[in-house]
Design an enzyme around this catalytic site. Structure first.
Site, short mmCIF file in Angstrom:
data_model
loop_
_atom_site.label_atom_id
_atom_site.label_comp_id
_atom_site.label_asym_id
_atom_site.label_seq_id
_atom_site.Cartn_x
_atom_site.Cartn_y
_atom_site.Cartn_z
N GLY A 9 0.81 -1.16 -0.07
CA GLY A 9 -0.01 -0.05 -0.06
C GLY A 9 1.03 1.33 -0.10
O GLY A 9 1.47 1.73 1.14
N CYS A 100 -10.64 2.10 10.31
CA CYS A 100 -10.14 2.37 8.80
C CYS A 100 -9.10 1.09 8.73
O CYS A 100 -9.12 0.36 7.48
CB CYS A 100 -9.42 3.51 8.76
SG CYS A 100 -8.66 3.60 7.09
N CYS A 196 -7.35 11.92 8.62
CA CYS A 196 -6.94 12.08 7.20
C CYS A 196 -8.20 12.95 6.55
O CYS A 196 -7.87 14.25 5.81
CB CYS A 196 -6.91 10.92 6.36
SG CYS A 196 -6.64 11.07 4.68
#
Length: 356
Positions: A9, A100, A196
């Site tokens: 990622g 998340c 975020c």
């Protein structure tokens, strides 16, 4: 399908970039994947997704690896952000990073990577994983200041068995040195902080777009009305800044702190002193409990933290069908409903739960 094929990622940050570099050096067949988890407004710079994607592409080009892109914004809204709003409506202070990680980075991303033919995923998290035949264990990183197991305690056996954490034994300074040596343009990039999807926006401005604020009274611990709050959702236990009650006569010069949120009566309760007795607790209860492998025996003495980077605290745990009860050896300040309590046995992260 290659048994050594891993999808990393790539967020555009230095940590995930070095994770990809290390895996290449260890002989893995590496591909990158950039996840977009939030749909920005045209005039809002929430997560700097365009800049982050450009950095991820630059690193992928230097490493000569393919870079996939995927949009998980719908999954993020349904599985993470909706819960985030529900918690604030209920007067709690949630930690969306925990959810998340479980729902997006180590579920949606993992499923996508396996669909691409990979056997593993990897991220730039500071954590470790140790898998034996019977079970996998989540381990604290060597760099204690950067350790992120607090946000990863809800990862299950399937996720851990397919996950690599290449930075588990590296300090942040070494990661930046490796990035600079490799010529990565992001080697000096600041670490992302905060939530975020809020980015550089003021938290109150952001939250007011989704939840109506209900102002109410600010009262001292002895019941005196000393001000007005803008909405309980904007405050958290132990908060000092932004209360707007400085300069009150006959109260001394000690700063005020939030000690309670009375959601039933829409009251914000405050008291003076960083370590006011109303901010200190010896015990807590938690629900939505999750164990990485097996729970500790009830009555066990383990270590715990109630927030990221808090030094580990000695405690005794009681595990039952109702959840988890934790008794600390020393009083803890500002234990906050909605946050997580995470338990450790040595380097092993056992799991945890949401503080009630």
């Amino acid at each position: 399908m290659s048994a050594t094929r891993v999808v990393v990622g790539l967020s555009g940050g230095v940590d995930s970039s070095v994770a990809a570099l290390l895996l290449l050096e260890h002989g893995w067949q590496v591909e990158g994947l950039f996840m977009k988890n939030w749909e920005e407004d045209d005039d809002a710079d929430y997560c700097s997704a365009a800049e982050d994607l450009a950095d991820a592409r630059a690193v992928a080009d230097i490493l000569d690896i393919p870079l996939h892109t995927v949009n998980f914004a719908t999954e993020y809204w349904d599985r993470v952000f909706a819960h985030f709003l529900d918690e604030y409506r209920a007067g709690r202070t949630p930690n969306p990073d925990v959810l998340c990680n479980r729902e997006i980075k180590f579920k949606a991303f993992l499923d996508h990577a396996l669909g691409l033919g990979a056997t593993h995923i990897a991220t730039g998290h500071y954590a470790g994983v140790d898998c034996g035949e019977a079970a996998c264990h989540l381990l604290r990183a060597r760099d204690g200041d950067k350790d992120q197991t607090y946000f990863l305690y809800m990862l299950g056996q399937r996720a851990l068995r397919h996950t690599l954490f290449p930075l588990s034994n590296l300090d942040k300074s070494e990661v930046r040195r490796r990035a600079a040596s490799a010529g990565f343009p992001n080697h000096k990039k600041k670490d992302s902080t905060g939530i975020c999807f809020i980015g550089e926006k003021r938290f109150r401005d952001f939250l007011s777009q989704y939840l109506p604020a209900t102002p109410g009274e600010i009262r001292s611990a002895d019941g005196q009305t000393i001000g007005e709050h803008q909405g309980l959702m904007y405050y958290t236990l132990g908060q000092r800044q932004g209360l707007g009650i400085g300069g009150i006569a006959d109260t001394g010069d000690q700063p005020w702190y939030v000690v309670e949120k009375d959601t039933r009566n829409n009251l914000l309760i405050v008291a003076q002193g960083h370590d006011h007795p109303l901010l200190l607790r010896d015990t807590l209860t938690a629900s939505q409990v999750f164990w990485v492998d097996q729970p500790p025996a009830t009555g066990s003495h383990v270590m715990a933290r109630c927030r990221h980077r808090q030094p580990l605290q000695a405690c005794r745990v009681e595990v039952s069908e109702r959840g988890l009860a934790v008794s600390f050896d020393t009083s803890q300040r500002a234990i906050t409903p909605g946050q997580s309590v995470v338990l450790y046995d040595g380097r092993v992260c056992l799991g945890g739960g949401i503080i009630d």
